[in-house]
Design a protein around this motif. Structure first.
Motif, PDB file in Angstrom:
ATOM      1  N   ARG A  12     -23.788  -0.438   8.294  1.00  0.00           N
ATOM      2  CA  ARG A  12     -23.502  -0.590   6.873  1.00  0.00           C
ATOM      3  C   ARG A  12     -22.164  -1.300   6.693  1.00  0.00           C
ATOM      4  O   ARG A  12     -21.219  -1.063   7.470  1.00  0.00           O
ATOM      5  N   PRO A  13     -22.041  -2.124   5.677  1.00  0.00           N
ATOM      6  CA  PRO A  13     -20.728  -2.719   5.411  1.00  0.00           C
ATOM      7  C   PRO A  13     -19.642  -1.665   5.218  1.00  0.00           C
ATOM      8  O   PRO A  13     -18.483  -1.901   5.544  1.00  0.00           O
ATOM      9  N   TYR A  14     -20.017  -0.482   4.701  1.00  0.00           N
ATOM     10  CA  TYR A  14     -19.030   0.574   4.460  1.00  0.00           C
ATOM     11  C   TYR A  14     -18.353   1.021   5.748  1.00  0.00           C
ATOM     12  O   TYR A  14     -17.252   1.585   5.715  1.00  0.00           O
ATOM     13  N   ASP A  15     -18.985   0.754   6.898  1.00  0.00           N
ATOM     14  CA  ASP A  15     -18.372   1.127   8.169  1.00  0.00           C
ATOM     15  C   ASP A  15     -17.079   0.354   8.423  1.00  0.00           C
ATOM     16  O   ASP A  15     -16.254   0.772   9.240  1.00  0.00           O
ATOM     17  N   LEU A  16     -16.893  -0.772   7.724  1.00  0.00           N
ATOM     18  CA  LEU A  16     -15.632  -1.504   7.827  1.00  0.00           C
ATOM     19  C   LEU A  16     -14.483  -0.677   7.245  1.00  0.00           C
ATOM     20  O   LEU A  16     -13.369  -0.692   7.760  1.00  0.00           O
ATOM     21  N   ARG A  17     -14.737   0.009   6.158  1.00  0.00           N
ATOM     22  CA  ARG A  17     -13.721   0.889   5.572  1.00  0.00           C
ATOM     23  C   ARG A  17     -13.405   2.041   6.519  1.00  0.00           C
ATOM     24  O   ARG A  17     -12.240   2.412   6.698  1.00  0.00           O
ATOM     25  N   HIS A  18     -14.436   2.595   7.149  1.00  0.00           N
ATOM     26  CA  HIS A  18     -14.211   3.648   8.133  1.00  0.00           C
ATOM     27  C   HIS A  18     -13.373   3.130   9.308  1.00  0.00           C
ATOM     28  O   HIS A  18     -12.512   3.846   9.825  1.00  0.00           O
ATOM     29  N   ALA A  19     -13.630   1.908   9.723  1.00  0.00           N
ATOM     30  CA  ALA A  19     -12.854   1.334  10.822  1.00  0.00           C
ATOM     31  C   ALA A  19     -11.393   1.200  10.435  1.00  0.00           C
ATOM     32  O   ALA A  19     -10.489   1.477  11.232  1.00  0.00           O
ATOM     33  N   ASN A  20     -11.137   0.772   9.200  1.00  0.00           N
ATOM     34  CA  ASN A  20      -9.760   0.646   8.741  1.00  0.00           C
ATOM     35  C   ASN A  20      -9.057   2.000   8.768  1.00  0.00           C
ATOM     36  O   ASN A  20      -7.911   2.117   9.225  1.00  0.00           O
ATOM     37  N   ALA A  21      -9.739   3.047   8.296  1.00  0.00           N
ATOM     38  CA  ALA A  21      -9.139   4.378   8.275  1.00  0.00           C
ATOM     39  C   ALA A  21      -8.838   4.867   9.686  1.00  0.00           C
ATOM     40  O   ALA A  21      -7.762   5.426   9.951  1.00  0.00           O
ATOM     41  N   SER A  22      -9.774   4.660  10.602  1.00  0.00           N
ATOM     42  CA  SER A  22      -9.568   5.134  11.971  1.00  0.00           C
ATOM     43  C   SER A  22      -8.417   4.395  12.643  1.00  0.00           C
ATOM     44  O   SER A  22      -7.642   4.984  13.393  1.00  0.00           O
ATOM     45  N   LEU A  23      -8.263   3.100  12.351  1.00  0.00           N
ATOM     46  CA  LEU A  23      -7.164   2.334  12.941  1.00  0.00           C
ATOM     47  C   LEU A  23      -5.814   2.835  12.430  1.00  0.00           C
ATOM     48  O   LEU A  23      -4.843   2.915  13.192  1.00  0.00           O
ATOM     49  N   GLN A  24      -5.751   3.168  11.148  1.00  0.00           N
ATOM     50  CA  GLN A  24      -4.498   3.687  10.602  1.00  0.00           C
ATOM     51  C   GLN A  24      -4.136   5.027  11.234  1.00  0.00           C
ATOM     52  O   GLN A  24      -2.973   5.290  11.547  1.00  0.00           O
ATOM     53  N   LEU A  25      -5.140   5.879  11.437  1.00  0.00           N
ATOM     54  CA  LEU A  25      -4.884   7.172  12.060  1.00  0.00           C
ATOM     55  C   LEU A  25      -4.437   7.012  13.504  1.00  0.00           C
ATOM     56  O   LEU A  25      -3.503   7.673  13.965  1.00  0.00           O
ATOM     57  N   GLN A  26      -5.101   6.126  14.240  1.00  0.00           N
ATOM     58  CA  GLN A  26      -4.751   5.930  15.637  1.00  0.00           C
ATOM     59  C   GLN A  26      -3.389   5.263  15.787  1.00  0.00           C
ATOM     60  O   GLN A  26      -2.711   5.447  16.797  1.00  0.00           O
ATOM     61  N   ALA A  27      -2.976   4.517  14.766  1.00  0.00           N
ATOM     62  CA  ALA A  27      -1.657   3.888  14.805  1.00  0.00           C
ATOM     63  C   ALA A  27      -0.545   4.896  14.512  1.00  0.00           C
ATOM     64  O   ALA A  27       0.637   4.576  14.664  1.00  0.00           O
ATOM     65  N   GLY A  28      -0.921   6.114  14.092  1.00  0.00           N
ATOM     66  CA  GLY A  28       0.077   7.150  13.861  1.00  0.00           C
ATOM     67  C   GLY A  28       0.688   7.143  12.479  1.00  0.00           C
ATOM     68  O   GLY A  28       1.744   7.762  12.266  1.00  0.00           O
ATOM     69  N   LEU A  29       0.064   6.474  11.504  1.00  0.00           N
ATOM     70  CA  LEU A  29       0.598   6.483  10.148  1.00  0.00           C
ATOM     71  C   LEU A  29       0.522   7.895   9.558  1.00  0.00           C
ATOM     72  O   LEU A  29      -0.357   8.671   9.917  1.00  0.00           O
ATOM     73  N   ASP A  30       1.422   8.176   8.665  1.00  0.00           N
ATOM     74  CA  ASP A  30       1.436   9.476   7.996  1.00  0.00           C
ATOM     75  C   ASP A  30       0.143   9.653   7.204  1.00  0.00           C
ATOM     76  O   ASP A  30      -0.250   8.772   6.440  1.00  0.00           O
ATOM     77  N   PRO A  31      -0.568  10.791   7.374  1.00  0.00           N
ATOM     78  CA  PRO A  31      -1.827  10.996   6.658  1.00  0.00           C
ATOM     79  C   PRO A  31      -1.693  10.842   5.150  1.00  0.00           C
ATOM     80  O   PRO A  31      -2.618  10.363   4.492  1.00  0.00           O
ATOM     81  N   ALA A  32      -0.562  11.243   4.582  1.00  0.00           N
ATOM     82  CA  ALA A  32      -0.378  11.091   3.133  1.00  0.00           C
ATOM     83  C   ALA A  32      -0.393   9.620   2.735  1.00  0.00           C
ATOM     84  O   ALA A  32      -0.965   9.249   1.695  1.00  0.00           O
ATOM     85  N   GLU A  33       0.219   8.772   3.546  1.00  0.00           N
ATOM     86  CA  GLU A  33       0.241   7.339   3.245  1.00  0.00           C
ATOM     87  C   GLU A  33      -1.149   6.734   3.410  1.00  0.00           C
ATOM     88  O   GLU A  33      -1.572   5.891   2.608  1.00  0.00           O
ATOM     89  N   ILE A  34      -1.871   7.173   4.449  1.00  0.00           N
ATOM     90  CA  ILE A  34      -3.230   6.645   4.657  1.00  0.00           C
ATOM     91  C   ILE A  34      -4.125   7.037   3.492  1.00  0.00           C
ATOM     92  O   ILE A  34      -4.873   6.213   2.964  1.00  0.00           O
ATOM     93  N   ALA A  35      -4.052   8.305   3.080  1.00  0.00           N
ATOM     94  CA  ALA A  35      -4.871   8.766   1.958  1.00  0.00           C
ATOM     95  C   ALA A  35      -4.541   7.991   0.687  1.00  0.00           C
ATOM     96  O   ALA A  35      -5.427   7.647  -0.101  1.00  0.00           O
ATOM     97  N   LYS A  36      -3.271   7.706   0.482  1.00  0.00           N
ATOM     98  CA  LYS A  36      -2.849   6.935  -0.691  1.00  0.00           C
ATOM     99  C   LYS A  36      -3.442   5.538  -0.670  1.00  0.00           C
ATOM    100  O   LYS A  36      -3.923   5.026  -1.690  1.00  0.00           O
ATOM    101  N   ARG A  37      -3.440   4.908   0.490  1.00  0.00           N
ATOM    102  CA  ARG A  37      -3.990   3.548   0.597  1.00  0.00           C
ATOM    103  C   ARG A  37      -5.505   3.539   0.409  1.00  0.00           C
ATOM    104  O   ARG A  37      -6.054   2.611  -0.186  1.00  0.00           O
TER     105      ARG A  37
END
Length: 496
Positions: A407-432
């Motif tokens: 699904r194209p929506y899996d691209l959004r999931h990929a973006n979220a997983s990359l942010q988490l693996q990069a160690g970004l603060d969860p609050a900032e990821i959720a905001k984005r």
């Protein structure tokens, strides 16, 4: 009109016999200034109904229904599930978004078919097929104003439903509600329903019963007192086998850009290249990309840019929007109408969007993405079809046979997983991403494994498999050596 004791003035005429009629015995009475009548097959039945009315009239708390001349509670006790849900759908229509209208209609149809139909032999003999009943419920009964113009087959199904659904009052106690919930754990075809499906059905049932309380059909909502097994969030989690790697995502995106012309839109692939790039590099929802306008974009020559998201265009269907259009243009998901979300975007996406606007000038209203000469909002079918073609061409046979990036929506999931693996603060990821921290962690964090190697190394040290380890496992042999005397008393020994 009430007497001095506060009782409603109820008067009766003599029961009369109208010979030659199917129900010859007519009971006539007056409540206040309004006259009413009912006919019965025997005089005894007429007298029994008269006695019930007299008992109700002696109670000053009795609320009378002016339409029937009977206590309002009688009609409420007889209120059928189908009519109740139709009334509820009409009352709530203006307060719900189009997709919410559609999903509620679908849930109510499932509840009706699974646990609220009359199962008597007589009802089964005349019961229309389930497919017809489902269509009648979703597309006609729960869409206010449509039933009056339904075709004959649908009209017959609606009439059957009105006569053969259970009384709402049958759900007035916990035992009957538990029976209904047990039936809702199955799909219409008999297979087990997913946890998320059961949760959605329970939510719809709870709201329908709450409205029944408002209408005084039942005294309390019994569902609030029923505790089920804690709901699993397994269905909310994103499986890592569905999320593309950076290399896989970029491979499919490149194929979208180079997709050969097909159908009536020869440039659809190149046009949608930036559309999918927004989902991958910015984690945007498809509806947010559809609504993206040129004045929402800050695209500097060098470095990171930003997108200021102000709304969303979701495909709800003509039946569910107020103006009968396919798309519903609204504010951001789960946000106030005027809320905005500022999303930083990397230089790669900045360059892609600058090139897109140079090749495809924005529509008259500023939208970056559109379809056809009329610059209509892109339909879900169009972009999904484009994605499916590009995915098939870009992936290897084994990758294409897997669930990855289906699904194209899996691209959004990929973006979220990359942010988490990069160690970004969860609050900032959720905001984005535009949702809560709880949803972020429930959906994605369970399979992020950037700490796995470090955890494995620590356990190797505990098990003594790494050289020079000073870590000792606590055992019966070294408990005193590590932690000292068991009670802390001076002179205490292990033997003691």
């Amino acid at each position: 009109m009430e007497d001095n004791a506060g009782r409603m003035d109820v008067q009766f005429w003599k029961i009369r016999n109208r010979a030659g009629r199917k129900r010859p015995y007519e009971l006539r009475w007056r409540v206040g200034t309004t006259a009413h009548s009912l006919s019965f097959t025997t005089k005894a039945l007429a007298q029994a109904h008269q006695s019930k009315l007299l008992r109700a009239a002696k109670d000053p708390a009795t609320e009378w229904d002016p339409a029937t001349g009977e206590p309002a509670s009688w009609g409420r006790a007889q209120a059928d599930w189908f009519s109740h849900c139709v009334t509820w759908a009409r009352a709530e229509w203006d307060h719900l978004a189009p997709n919410s209208r559609r999903s509620r209609a679908e849930r109510l149809a499932e509840i009706t078919l699974l646990c609220m139909l009359d199962e008597s032999a007589k009802a089964r003999r005349t019961r229309p097929p389930d497919a017809v009943l489902r269509e009648a419920l979703i597309k006609w009964a729960f869409r206010p104003g449509r039933a009056e113009t339904s075709p004959d087959e649908i009209a017959s199904a609606l009439a059957w439903l009105a006569a053969h659904t259970r009384p709402v009052a049958s759900l007035g106690d916990a035992e009957h509600v538990k029976e209904a919930l047990a039936k809702l754990t199955k799909l219409v075809n008999g297979k087990p329903a997913a946890h998320s499906t059961l949760g959605n059905r329970r939510s719809a049932l709870h709201a329908a019963l709450a409205y029944a309380v408002t209408r005084k059909i039942i005294a309390t909502n019994p569902l609030t007192g029923i505790r089920l097994t804690r709901r699993s969030f397994a269905d909310c989690e994103v499986s890592p086998v569905e999320v593309p790697s950076v290399e896989q995502a970029e491979r499919i995106l490149a194929q979208v850009r180079d997709l050969p012309a097909y159908g009536s839109a020869p440039n659809r692939g190149p046009h949608l290249y930036a559309f999918f790039a927004c989902m991958f590099y910015a984690g945007m929802r498809p509806g947010e990309v559809k609504a993206l306008r040129a004045d929402n974009c800050d695209l500097p020559d060098v470095g990171w840019g930003t997108l200021t998201l102000t709304g969303s265009a979701t495909e709800a269907g003509e039946l569910w929007t107020d103006d009968g259009t396919l798309q519903d243009q609204r504010g951001l998901k789960h946000r106030a109408v005027k809320a905005v979300r500022v999303v930083p975007i990397p230089p790669a996406l900045v360059g892609i969007l600058r090139e897109h606007m140079a090749a495809f000038p924005p529509a008259a209203d500023g939208r970056l993405f559109y379809d056809g000469p009329g610059q209509e909002i892109i339909g879900d079918r169009q972009y999904r079809r484009c994605w499916a073609k590009a995915r098939k061409l870009a992936l290897t046979p084994s990758e294409a046979a897997s669930p990855v990036a289906k699904r194209p929506y899996d691209l959004r999931h990929a973006n979220a997983s990359l942010q988490l693996q990069a160690g970004l603060d969860p609050a900032e990821i959720a905001k984005r991403l535009g949702h809560s921290i709880r949803v972020l962690l429930t959906t994605y964090a369970h399979w992020v494994d950037n700490g796995r190697d470090a955890a494995n190394a620590k356990m190797d040290a505990v098990w003594g498999r790494s050289s020079g380890s000073s870590i000792k496992a606590l055992t019966s042999v070294n408990a005193l050596e590590i932690h000292g005397p068991a009670t802390g008393q001076d002179g205490e020994t292990a033997a003691a």
